[in-house]
Design a protein around this motif. Structure first.
Motif, PDB file in Angstrom:
ATOM      1  N   GLU A   1     -30.004  20.932  31.728  1.00 54.17           N
ATOM      2  CA  GLU A   1     -28.838  22.037  31.505  1.00 54.17           C
ATOM      3  C   GLU A   1     -28.320  21.714  30.442  1.00 54.17           C
ATOM      4  O   GLU A   1     -27.653  20.866  29.851  1.00 54.17           O
ATOM      5  N   VAL A   2     -27.709  22.698  29.472  1.00 56.52           N
ATOM      6  CA  VAL A   2     -27.280  23.197  28.595  1.00 56.52           C
ATOM      7  C   VAL A   2     -25.883  24.116  29.070  1.00 56.52           C
ATOM      8  O   VAL A   2     -26.310  25.107  29.665  1.00 56.52           O
ATOM      9  N   PHE A   3     -24.382  23.686  28.569  1.00 57.95           N
ATOM     10  CA  PHE A   3     -23.978  24.594  28.807  1.00 57.95           C
ATOM     11  C   PHE A   3     -23.232  24.648  27.663  1.00 57.95           C
ATOM     12  O   PHE A   3     -22.389  23.788  26.641  1.00 57.95           O
ATOM     13  N   VAL A   4     -22.485  26.497  27.812  1.00 59.71           N
ATOM     14  CA  VAL A   4     -22.238  26.429  26.504  1.00 59.71           C
ATOM     15  C   VAL A   4     -20.608  27.200  26.632  1.00 59.71           C
ATOM     16  O   VAL A   4     -20.583  28.461  27.493  1.00 59.71           O
ATOM     17  N   ASP A   5     -19.720  26.832  26.323  1.00 59.78           N
ATOM     18  CA  ASP A   5     -18.117  27.518  26.209  1.00 59.78           C
ATOM     19  C   ASP A   5     -17.441  28.172  24.922  1.00 59.78           C
ATOM     20  O   ASP A   5     -17.752  27.836  23.731  1.00 59.78           O
ATOM     21  N   GLY A   6     -17.430  29.866  25.153  1.00 63.58           N
ATOM     22  CA  GLY A   6     -16.788  30.100  24.313  1.00 63.58           C
ATOM     23  C   GLY A   6     -17.916  30.982  23.520  1.00 63.58           C
ATOM     24  O   GLY A   6     -18.221  31.378  22.166  1.00 63.58           O
ATOM     25  N   ILE A   7     -19.134  31.777  24.034  1.00 63.16           N
ATOM     26  CA  ILE A   7     -20.541  31.881  22.947  1.00 63.16           C
ATOM     27  C   ILE A   7     -19.326  33.103  21.839  1.00 63.16           C
ATOM     28  O   ILE A   7     -20.311  32.660  21.087  1.00 63.16           O
ATOM     29  N   LEU A   8     -18.808  33.995  22.466  1.00 60.49           N
ATOM     30  CA  LEU A   8     -18.195  34.727  21.770  1.00 60.49           C
ATOM     31  C   LEU A   8     -17.804  34.722  20.428  1.00 60.49           C
ATOM     32  O   LEU A   8     -17.358  34.920  19.246  1.00 60.49           O
ATOM     33  N   LYS A   9     -16.957  33.120  20.126  1.00 61.01           N
ATOM     34  CA  LYS A   9     -16.266  32.408  19.175  1.00 61.01           C
ATOM     35  C   LYS A   9     -17.411  31.851  18.440  1.00 61.01           C
ATOM     36  O   LYS A   9     -16.942  31.900  17.522  1.00 61.01           O
ATOM     37  N   ILE A  10     -18.521  31.664  18.464  1.00 61.97           N
ATOM     38  CA  ILE A  10     -19.386  30.921  17.947  1.00 61.97           C
ATOM     39  C   ILE A  10     -20.551  31.732  17.477  1.00 61.97           C
ATOM     40  O   ILE A  10     -20.461  31.992  16.017  1.00 61.97           O
ATOM     41  N   GLY A  11     -20.519  32.983  18.257  1.00 57.64           N
ATOM     42  CA  GLY A  11     -21.402  34.038  17.833  1.00 57.64           C
ATOM     43  C   GLY A  11     -20.856  35.242  17.181  1.00 57.64           C
ATOM     44  O   GLY A  11     -21.568  36.088  16.184  1.00 57.64           O
ATOM     45  N   GLY A  12     -19.549  35.775  17.685  1.00 56.71           N
ATOM     46  CA  GLY A  12     -18.845  37.327  17.293  1.00 56.71           C
ATOM     47  C   GLY A  12     -18.928  37.897  18.266  1.00 56.71           C
ATOM     48  O   GLY A  12     -20.055  38.137  19.243  1.00 56.71           O
ATOM     49  N   ARG A  13     -17.803  39.236  18.147  1.00 52.82           N
ATOM     50  CA  ARG A  13     -18.400  40.032  19.168  1.00 52.82           C
ATOM     51  C   ARG A  13     -19.242  41.550  19.798  1.00 52.82           C
ATOM     52  O   ARG A  13     -19.153  42.608  19.761  1.00 52.82           O
ATOM     53  N   ASN A  14     -20.233  41.298  18.934  1.00 54.30           N
ATOM     54  CA  ASN A  14     -21.680  42.056  18.860  1.00 54.30           C
ATOM     55  C   ASN A  14     -22.343  41.468  20.205  1.00 54.30           C
ATOM     56  O   ASN A  14     -22.667  41.078  19.957  1.00 54.30           O
ATOM     57  N   TYR A  15     -22.083  42.570  21.465  1.00 56.53           N
ATOM     58  CA  TYR A  15     -22.372  42.660  22.805  1.00 56.53           C
ATOM     59  C   TYR A  15     -24.433  42.401  23.057  1.00 56.53           C
ATOM     60  O   TYR A  15     -24.579  42.391  23.315  1.00 56.53           O
TER      61      TYR A  15
ATOM     62  N   SER B   1     -16.027  35.709  27.215  1.00 59.58           N
ATOM     63  CA  SER B   1     -14.637  36.155  27.463  1.00 59.58           C
ATOM     64  C   SER B   1     -14.837  37.800  26.761  1.00 59.58           C
ATOM     65  O   SER B   1     -14.497  38.442  26.092  1.00 59.58           O
ATOM     66  N   ALA B   2     -15.541  38.442  28.497  1.00 59.97           N
ATOM     67  CA  ALA B   2     -14.728  40.242  28.556  1.00 59.97           C
ATOM     68  C   ALA B   2     -14.830  40.546  29.251  1.00 59.97           C
ATOM     69  O   ALA B   2     -15.034  39.493  30.455  1.00 59.97           O
ATOM     70  N   ASP B   3     -14.243  41.363  29.542  1.00 57.46           N
ATOM     71  CA  ASP B   3     -14.461  42.479  31.172  1.00 57.46           C
ATOM     72  C   ASP B   3     -15.961  42.405  31.427  1.00 57.46           C
ATOM     73  O   ASP B   3     -16.490  43.748  29.601  1.00 57.46           O
ATOM     74  N   LEU B   4     -16.503  42.821  32.571  1.00 58.03           N
ATOM     75  CA  LEU B   4     -17.600  43.321  32.718  1.00 58.03           C
ATOM     76  C   LEU B   4     -18.383  44.731  32.685  1.00 58.03           C
ATOM     77  O   LEU B   4     -18.749  44.952  32.191  1.00 58.03           O
ATOM     78  N   ASP B   5     -16.871  45.568  32.152  1.00 60.88           N
ATOM     79  CA  ASP B   5     -16.825  46.634  32.050  1.00 60.88           C
ATOM     80  C   ASP B   5     -17.336  47.059  30.091  1.00 60.88           C
ATOM     81  O   ASP B   5     -18.230  48.455  30.393  1.00 60.88           O
ATOM     82  N   GLU B   6     -16.826  46.029  30.185  1.00 63.94           N
ATOM     83  CA  GLU B   6     -16.880  46.209  28.190  1.00 63.94           C
ATOM     84  C   GLU B   6     -18.555  46.104  27.692  1.00 63.94           C
ATOM     85  O   GLU B   6     -18.971  46.009  26.686  1.00 63.94           O
ATOM     86  N   LEU B   7     -19.388  44.758  28.701  1.00 59.22           N
ATOM     87  CA  LEU B   7     -20.901  44.277  28.555  1.00 59.22           C
ATOM     88  C   LEU B   7     -21.448  45.348  28.244  1.00 59.22           C
ATOM     89  O   LEU B   7     -21.885  46.105  29.328  1.00 59.22           O
ATOM     90  N   PRO B   8     -23.348  45.528  27.342  1.00 61.75           N
ATOM     91  CA  PRO B   8     -24.382  46.044  27.556  1.00 61.75           C
ATOM     92  C   PRO B   8     -25.280  45.839  28.664  1.00 61.75           C
ATOM     93  O   PRO B   8     -25.251  44.939  28.983  1.00 61.75           O
ATOM     94  N   ALA B   9     -25.548  46.479  29.350  1.00 60.92           N
ATOM     95  CA  ALA B   9     -27.221  46.213  30.094  1.00 60.92           C
ATOM     96  C   ALA B   9     -27.431  44.615  30.125  1.00 60.92           C
ATOM     97  O   ALA B   9     -28.237  44.198  30.898  1.00 60.92           O
ATOM     98  N   LYS B  10     -28.123  45.310  29.094  1.00 58.88           N
ATOM     99  CA  LYS B  10     -28.840  43.787  28.050  1.00 58.88           C
ATOM    100  C   LYS B  10     -28.304  42.616  28.585  1.00 58.88           C
ATOM    101  O   LYS B  10     -28.255  41.358  28.767  1.00 58.88           O
ATOM    102  N   VAL B  11     -26.988  42.699  28.453  1.00 64.83           N
ATOM    103  CA  VAL B  11     -26.353  41.204  28.366  1.00 64.83           C
ATOM    104  C   VAL B  11     -25.426  40.661  30.134  1.00 64.83           C
ATOM    105  O   VAL B  11     -26.161  39.626  30.543  1.00 64.83           O
TER     106      VAL B  11
END
Length: 134
Positions: A81-95, A119-129
């Motif tokens: 198992e791999v756990f990743v905390d705060g992926i948007l801090k690592i990769g950026g906010r390009n969903y 760290s994003a509201d569900l409504d912000e995320l695209p279908a891919k995510v």
């Protein structure tokens, strides 16, 4: 398999992730890895969990993150198992890039559970995510 824990800042995503890490450390027959930016979880997770700081390895962006994780998986077949905390801090906010990385990672992490906090509201995320929310 990719799993996502999503919600706005302050909604308890990291607490849920830490609880999942503790449970995985107690039950896993293989290795457990936690990836984050900065060493904020050092005292929250069991010592037998491998804690990786992306800043230490100069990982920024989703391509670099994908390469790092796939290299780690290729070099250690015992990772369960791999756990990743705060992926948007690592990769950026390009969903869209986030979704593309999830799709690529899902192809190689078939036998490994990779759990991300987003760290994003569900409504912000695209279908891919959203496709990876369990």
């Amino acid at each position: 398999m990719i799993k996502i824990i999503t919600g706005k800042r302050g909604t308890g995503k990291t607490k849920i992730l830490v609880d999942n890490i503790v449970e995985a450390a107690e039950n896993a027959t293989g290795n457990v890895v936690c990836i984050e930016r900065g060493m904020k979880l050092t005292y929250d997770i069991p010592h037998k969990v491998r804690l990786v700081d992306t800043e230490e390895y100069g990982i920024t962006g989703y391509d670099a993150f994908y390469g790092f994780v796939t290299g780690m998986l290729a070099g250690n077949y015992d990772i369960q198992e791999v756990f990743v905390d705060g992926i948007l801090k690592i990769g950026g906010r390009n969903y869209d890039e986030l979704g593309a990385m999830f799709e690529k990672l899902a192809m190689v992490a078939k036998d490994v559970v990779v759990t991300f906090t987003v760290s994003a509201d569900l409504d912000e995320l695209p279908a891919k995510v959203k496709a990876f929310i369990k």
